[in-house]
Structures are given as structure tokens and as C-alpha cells.
Design a protein around this motif. Structure first.
Motif, PDB file in Angstrom:
ATOM      1  N   LYS A 167       1.034  -1.436   0.092  1.00  0.00           N
ATOM      2  CA  LYS A 167       0.121   0.160  -0.125  1.00  0.00           C
ATOM      3  C   LYS A 167       0.928   0.961  -0.370  1.00  0.00           C
ATOM      4  N   ALA A 168       1.930   1.085   0.661  1.00  0.00           N
ATOM      5  CA  ALA A 168       2.998   2.399   0.586  1.00  0.00           C
ATOM      6  C   ALA A 168       3.663   2.164  -0.510  1.00  0.00           C
ATOM      7  N   LYS A 169       3.818   1.755  -1.391  1.00  0.00           N
ATOM      8  CA  LYS A 169       4.898   1.835  -2.383  1.00  0.00           C
ATOM      9  C   LYS A 169       3.857   2.193  -3.705  1.00  0.00           C
ATOM     10  N   VAL A 170       2.370   2.171  -3.758  1.00  0.00           N
ATOM     11  CA  VAL A 170       1.326   2.532  -4.633  1.00  0.00           C
ATOM     12  C   VAL A 170       0.868   3.679  -3.878  1.00  0.00           C
ATOM     13  N   ASP A 171       0.659   3.927  -3.153  1.00  0.00           N
ATOM     14  CA  ASP A 171       0.118   5.122  -2.493  1.00  0.00           C
ATOM     15  C   ASP A 171       1.585   6.427  -2.825  1.00  0.00           C
ATOM     16  N   GLY A 172       2.530   5.719  -2.045  1.00  0.00           N
ATOM     17  CA  GLY A 172       3.966   6.745  -3.052  1.00  0.00           C
ATOM     18  C   GLY A 172       3.894   7.563  -4.216  1.00  0.00           C
ATOM     19  N   CYS A 173       3.649   5.634  -5.513  1.00  0.00           N
ATOM     20  CA  CYS A 173       2.971   6.511  -6.811  1.00  0.00           C
ATOM     21  C   CYS A 173       2.660   6.995  -6.947  1.00  0.00           C
ATOM     22  N   LEU A 174       1.567   7.031  -6.748  1.00  0.00           N
ATOM     23  CA  LEU A 174       0.496   8.055  -6.743  1.00  0.00           C
ATOM     24  C   LEU A 174       0.056   9.258  -6.488  1.00  0.00           C
ATOM     25  N   ALA A 175       1.352   9.587  -5.846  1.00  0.00           N
ATOM     26  CA  ALA A 175       1.246  10.623  -5.050  1.00  0.00           C
ATOM     27  C   ALA A 175       2.505  12.095  -6.576  1.00  0.00           C
ATOM     28  N   ASN A 176       3.054  10.400  -7.519  1.00  0.00           N
ATOM     29  CA  ASN A 176       3.793  10.795  -8.538  1.00  0.00           C
ATOM     30  C   ASN A 176       3.124  11.832  -9.765  1.00  0.00           C
ATOM     31  N   PRO A 177       2.620  12.944  -9.928  1.00  0.00           N
ATOM     32  CA  PRO A 177       2.217  13.466 -10.881  1.00  0.00           C
ATOM     33  C   PRO A 177       2.052  12.903 -12.530  1.00  0.00           C
ATOM     34  N   LEU A 178       2.894  11.972 -12.134  1.00  0.00           N
ATOM     35  CA  LEU A 178       2.981  11.386 -13.580  1.00  0.00           C
ATOM     36  C   LEU A 178       2.799  10.401 -13.989  1.00  0.00           C
ATOM     37  N   THR A 179       2.727   9.524 -13.037  1.00  0.00           N
ATOM     38  CA  THR A 179       2.017   8.459 -12.720  1.00  0.00           C
ATOM     39  C   THR A 179       0.643   8.069 -13.289  1.00  0.00           C
ATOM     40  N   ARG A 180      -0.617   9.209 -14.049  1.00  0.00           N
ATOM     41  CA  ARG A 180      -1.650   8.248 -13.815  1.00  0.00           C
ATOM     42  C   ARG A 180      -1.585   8.272 -15.225  1.00  0.00           C
ATOM     43  N   PHE A 181      -0.795   9.095 -16.051  1.00  0.00           N
ATOM     44  CA  PHE A 181      -0.577   9.736 -17.570  1.00  0.00           C
ATOM     45  C   PHE A 181       0.195   8.040 -18.406  1.00  0.00           C
ATOM     46  N   ILE A 182       0.450   7.621 -17.704  1.00  0.00           N
ATOM     47  CA  ILE A 182       1.545   6.273 -17.966  1.00  0.00           C
ATOM     48  C   ILE A 182       0.565   5.274 -18.306  1.00  0.00           C
ATOM     49  N   THR A 183      -0.176   5.032 -19.222  1.00  0.00           N
ATOM     50  CA  THR A 183      -1.374   4.132 -19.464  1.00  0.00           C
ATOM     51  C   THR A 183      -1.023   3.799 -21.296  1.00  0.00           C
TER      52      THR A 183
END
Length: 582
Positions: A167-183
Motif C-alpha cells: 500500500k505504501a508503494k502504491v500510495d507513493g507512486c500515485l503521489a507522482n504527478p506523472l503516474t496517472r499518464f503512464i497508461t
């Protein structure tokens, strides 16, 4: 390892249906990109980090090879926000000029997260007939390689609970503003924009593994822009997410191990001295600890699983299994045991210089895995509150391409089921990060009226993308035709160098004509050191391979493991506290 298309996408401001049309309107990436569509592309000499020097030298013999970084909107659904990212692209100029030229063909090798930059040149060398008509284009998808990378960080929690860490890894990654555009959705737009910048009306495409998911997404979003498309070693694109593909993968690895590798080992008793009964070899493997011991995991990870991707290395995998069996419980540290087992591998007759080079590389990887495990063990007592960084592209794409099951009880049941029905690979498995990762995207549906004709190629015992998934893709996508290779386990087929497999693919790319029947069945080439192809797994019928996920041989092997675990034979192994993953 691993690794996996109406088209109205949630949140989109551009994918709205045309007023009087049955199919949704296609996005116009030229218009969406605005001024980026007029950018000057600066082509230069290519570099391919991580690729062997001799291979790079071969690539540089390809006519017109050049590379450039192009700028694309960070978010194709809000391109006017001004944020951009870089996509590294390679091009070739091998196609004849004039009427013989078919255009460009983009290539993706899979992943998610695989570098595709070298694959323009690689395909030109691998498929010279097609290279005379197509300029192959490689590219690193967003988040990958020399394109804008996705690196995530998180604060290591003060807990030994794997769920807390995940959960910590995922939450940390979702805090990166670029993450949601890597699809995959965003990458499909990038692909179309590469077409625009290269001045082409249409693009062809060859995608392997996860690249078949990317190709399906592109074809469903931009159907009129597809010229030709091959989905090689396909994920299950009939599903709205990649979860099914990864659900099948552990079972397909158990299946190939039992149905193909152990029979190969049994046929070569003169080399490996393990007997002629695959079931007895499996019993001896399990009695030696199998993958329930860390040493067994190491040799499966670095010698057996690579051979499941490329069956020309079956002799190396067979040597690894035989040497682990012959080594027994062994003595000394893990590093000492690796040295001992590799030394034993090298005593088996028939290994080529290439095999020995593969063994040397596998040994290097195994020793590096041991060193990593030891570093983690040391850090585990002091790591809380430390910030760690990791390459998150693989997880971001597969998790954000559609919502995975987020019920942790489900995943506990899934893992328990694997210990019974896929015990060979089960010790490598753990709850996926996707179980903690919220997603809003889903694979868009293919429109029957507009979806392009394409080909699917699939091997019967593919251990990364199950035959069942490829079959579901071929049956679901409108007009798709499938080429099945019976008794083959390799992942990534074309070019396969048999007329049955390659001729219809080449003819399709040359003419657009697909085979008359939906399913074409082909026979595998012999395995190393053999002059005939042996029947394993299922049977060809009507061009399809008829095979069960848990075959009678796999059921019998699973009972061997169950019986051993119910007694005292593997008690020491069971109490060793092995990690779920290397």
C-alpha cells in the motif's frame, strides 16, 4: 517477467460520437497536439543502452537508421495544459521507393515497460522481405528507457506486513504527478502522433506479448489508421483489464514445465541421466526441494523460465533441473551452492559454446540475486522511514489499464489455489500491487464495422501469455485470424522460419489478405538436439489446439507435490522461510 481496444473513454473531451454515425469519431492527434504537430524532429545517430555492442553494430548496418526525441502532450485528454513528455523514436529507411512501399510499421516487444527503441532495426534484420516494403519504427513508450521515465518513491513503513508495504508503494507512486499518464491509452495516442510526425496516412504494427494489448487498444481507438497488424503471443484482449492474463501465467508455467520440459529431459537420459519417466523426474525434483527452496527458485528464475520464452535453450534448462536434482540438499552458502550446481551443469555432454555463454550469464544473475537478498536482509532491521525509489512503469501500466480485484481475501484464496494447482511456480507469487491500485480506464471495445483485419499468432504452451488468452483474443476481435503452433512453447514467434507460420503473415503484410479460415494450425520445429517434433500437451483440431489448463499430466504432478508435502519428505524445506519472490 512475466508481463499484457466503442472507444468512448471516460473523461475524454475528444472521443464523442459523430452526429449521424454508428461508430464513435476517431481522435485527431494532429489537431489535439496543436503546435507540437509542427515541431522540428532532429534525427541523429542512435544509442541503445543495455544492448550488446556487437548487436548495436549490426543495427547500424540497417539503411537509414536514426533516432530522435519527439515531444507529446503529457495528457492527450487535456493537451492544452502545456505539459509535455519526450518519446524516443528510431526509424529505418529500408523500403523501396515508389509503388512497392507499404509505409511504416511500428514495433513493440512487450512488457509493459519493454524498450522498443531497438526494434525498428531489429525487425528490419529479422524480416528482410518485409523490410523491402516497410520502414520499421521502434520507440520507447512513455515511462520507458530513453523516453520520459516514471520513477516512484515511497517511505518504507515500520511494518513487516506485506500489505502495508504494498500500500505504501502504491500510495507513493500515485503521489507522482506523472503516474496517472503512464497508461496504454496514452501510449496509443503517442503511436498515432508518431504516424503524424512521420507524414504517414496509416501505420502498420507488430506487437509481441503486452504489445498485443497495446496494438488492440490502438486498433480500437484509431481503426481507420491501421494498415496491417500482427498480434504475436497475445494477451487476453477479450477482457477489460490485464488481470486475466496474469492470472493464467503461473498455471501456464507449470503446464510447460510438466508437459514439455520434463519430457524433453526424459528423452535425453543419455545426456542428463535422470531416467526416462517425466513423472519420476518430477518426483526427484520435488524431493530435492524444487522451487520451495531458494536454490531451486534461483535456477528456475535464471535458467528454466528464460527457456520457456525461447525453447532453443531447453538443453540449458534441462541441465539446470538435472544439476539441482543431482546436487541434493547440498552444503555451504547459497553462493557456494550456485557455483557447485553450475559446475555440474557444465559437465553434461552436448552443450554448445552458446549454451555455455547462457549458463555463465545465468550464474552471474543468480549470484547477483543472492547478493540482493542479503542486502535486503541487512536493511530490513533499519529500513523503516527510509525513502526508496523504484521503476514503476510496469506496475503503473498493467494496474491502471483497468480495475483489478481489490478484495485481499480474493488474493489470499488465489495464492492458496496456486499452491495446489500450480505448485511449481507458486513460491514465486505474491499479492500483486494492482490489488491496491485504483484504476479508471478499461480496454475500449472493438467496433465490428470499423475494426481492421488482423492476425494473431500463438504457441500452444506459451508460458507468458497463455494459449487460452490468445484464442479468446482471436475469437473476440472482429475478423481476426489466428495461426496456432502446436507443440511449441516459445513466446514471440514471427519470424518462425517455417512456411506454415511465416508465409501467411508475410503475404498479409504484402497484400492485406488474411487466411481463408479463421484458424490455421502449424507444427512446431524440433527442440535442440532433436530431429522430430514430439506430441505434447493437446491436439490440433480445426486449426485450434485443444488443451486443458490443468492437463492429466499436470494433475498427476500436482498430486506428487501434495503427497510429498503431506509427509516428512520436505519438512526442512517447508520450514526454511523462503521468499515469495526473488
Amino acid at each position: 517477467m512475466a508481463a499484457l481496444a466503442g472507444v468512448l473513454v471516460a473523461g475524454s473531451v475528444v472521443l464523442t460520437p459523430a452526429a449521424n454515425a454508428a461508430a464513435p469519431a476517431e481522435p485527431d492527434t494532429r489537431a489535439l497536439a496543436g503546435a507540437l504537430a509542427t515541431q522540428e524532429v532532429a534525427w541523429e545517430e542512435c544509442t541503445f543502452p543495455g544492448v550488446a555492442e556487437e548487436t548495436v553494430a549490426q543495427f547500424k548496418t540497417v539503411k537509414g537508421l536514426a533516432c530522435a526525441t519527439v515531444q507529446v502532450p503529457r495528457d492527450w485528454h487535456d493537451p492544452a495544459d502545456g505539459n509535455t513528455i519526450g518519446i524516443r523514436v528510431s526509424k529505418t529507411q529500408t523500403a523501396y521507393k515508389g509503388t512497392g512501399r507499404q509505409g511504416i510499421a511500428l514495433v513493440n516487444p512487450g512488457g509493459p515497460g519493454g524498450s522498443g527503441l531497438p526494434w525498428g532495426a531489429a525487425m528490419a534484420l529479422r524480416a528482410p522481405v518485409l523490410a523491402s516494403q516497410y520502414d520499421f519504427i521502434g520507440f520507447d513508450p512513455r515511462g520507458v528507457g530513453l523516453s520520459t521515465p516514471l520513477m516512484c518513491s515511497y517511505t518504507v513503513p515500520n511494518s513487516t506486513d506485506a500489505h502495508v508495504l504494498n500500500k505504501a508503494k502504491v500510495d507513493g507512486c500515485l503521489a507522482n504527478p506523472l503516474t496517472r499518464f503512464i497508461t496504454t491509452e496514452q501510449t496509443a495516442y503517442d503511436m498515432d502522433f508518431i504516424r503524424v510526425l512521420l507524414g504517414e496516412k496509416k501505420t502498420s504494427y507488430i506487437g509481441y506479448s503486452y504489445g498485443t494489448w497495446l496494438g488492440t487498444w490502438y486498433a480500437s481507438t484509431f481503426p481507420s489508421k491501421v494498415h496491417r497488424m500482427l498480434l504475436d503471443s497475445a494477451v487476453d484482449a477479450s477482457q477489460p483489464t490485464l488481470e486475466k492474463t496474469w492470472d493464467l501465467q503461473p498455471r501456464t508455467r507449470d503446464r510447460q514445465f510438466q508437459e514439455a520440459l520434463l519430457p524433453y529431459l526424459a528423452r535425453h537420459d543419455d545426456e542428463f541421466a535422470q531416467g526416462t519417466d517425466p513423472m519420476e523426474i518430477r518426483r526427484r525434483w520435488e524431493q530435492a526441494g524444487g522451487t520451495r527452496e531458494f536454490i531451486g527458485q534461483l535456477f528456475v528464475a535464471w535458467f528454466v523460465i528464460p527457456a520457456m520464452y525461447d525453447t532453443t535453450q531447453y538443453d540449458v534448462a534441462a541441465a539446470a533441473v538435472a544439476a539441482v536434482i543431482d546436487s541434493g540438499s547440498g552444503t555451504g552458502t547459497n553462493s557456494v551452492r550456485v557455483e557447485q550446481i553450475v559446475s555440474k551443469m557444465l559437465t553434461y555432454p552436448g552443450l554448445t559454446a552458446e549454451n555455455k555463454a547462457v549458463i555463465a550469464k545465468g550464474k552471474q544473475n543468480a549470484l547477483a540475486a543472492i547478493a540482493k537478498k542479503e542486502r535486503v536482509a541487512v536493511k530490513s532491521t533499519t529500513a523503516a522511514a527510509e525513502v526508496e525509489e523504484w521503476d514503476a512503469t510496469f506496475e503503473a501500466i498493467r494496474c491502471q489499464d483497468g480495475q483489478w480485484n481489490q478484495n485481499l481475501h480474493y488474493w489470499n484464496y488465489w495464492l492458496a489455489d496456486l499452491t495446489v494447482n500450480a505448485p511449481f511456480i507458486a513460491p514465486f507469487m505474491d499479492t500483486p500491487l494492482c490489488a491496491y491500485w485504483p484504476a479508471t480506464n478499461s480496454m475500449p471495445k472493438a467496433d465490428k464495422k470499423t475494426f481492421p483485419k488482423l492476425l494473431v499468432a500463438q504457441s500452444e504452451l506459451d508460458a507468458a501469455t497463455a494459449y487460452e488468452g490468445g484464442l479468446a483474443t482471436a475469437e473476440k476481435l472482429p475478423g481476426a485470424k489466428m495461426i496456432s503452433v502446436d507443440n511449441e512453447g516459445s513466446h514471440g514467434l514471427f519470424p518462425y522460419n517455417t512456411d506454415c507460420v511465416d508465409d501467411p503473415i508475410t503475404f498479409y503484410f504484402q497484400t492485406g489478405a488474411t487466411p481463408r479460415k479463421q484458424f490455421t494450425g502449424c507444427q512446431a520445429v524440433p527442440l535442440p538436439g532433436e530431429t522430430e517434433t514430439f506430441e505434447v500437451g493437446g491436439k490440433l483440431a480445426g486449426g485450434k489446439v485443444k488443451i486443458k489448463m490443468i492437463t492429466p499430466a499436470v494433475k498427476k504432478a500436482n498430486k506428487i507435490v501434495k503427497d510429498l508435502l503431506s509427509g516428512a519428505a520436505t519438512a526442512a524445506a517447508d520450514e526454511s522461510g523462503m521468499p515469495a519472490n526473488l
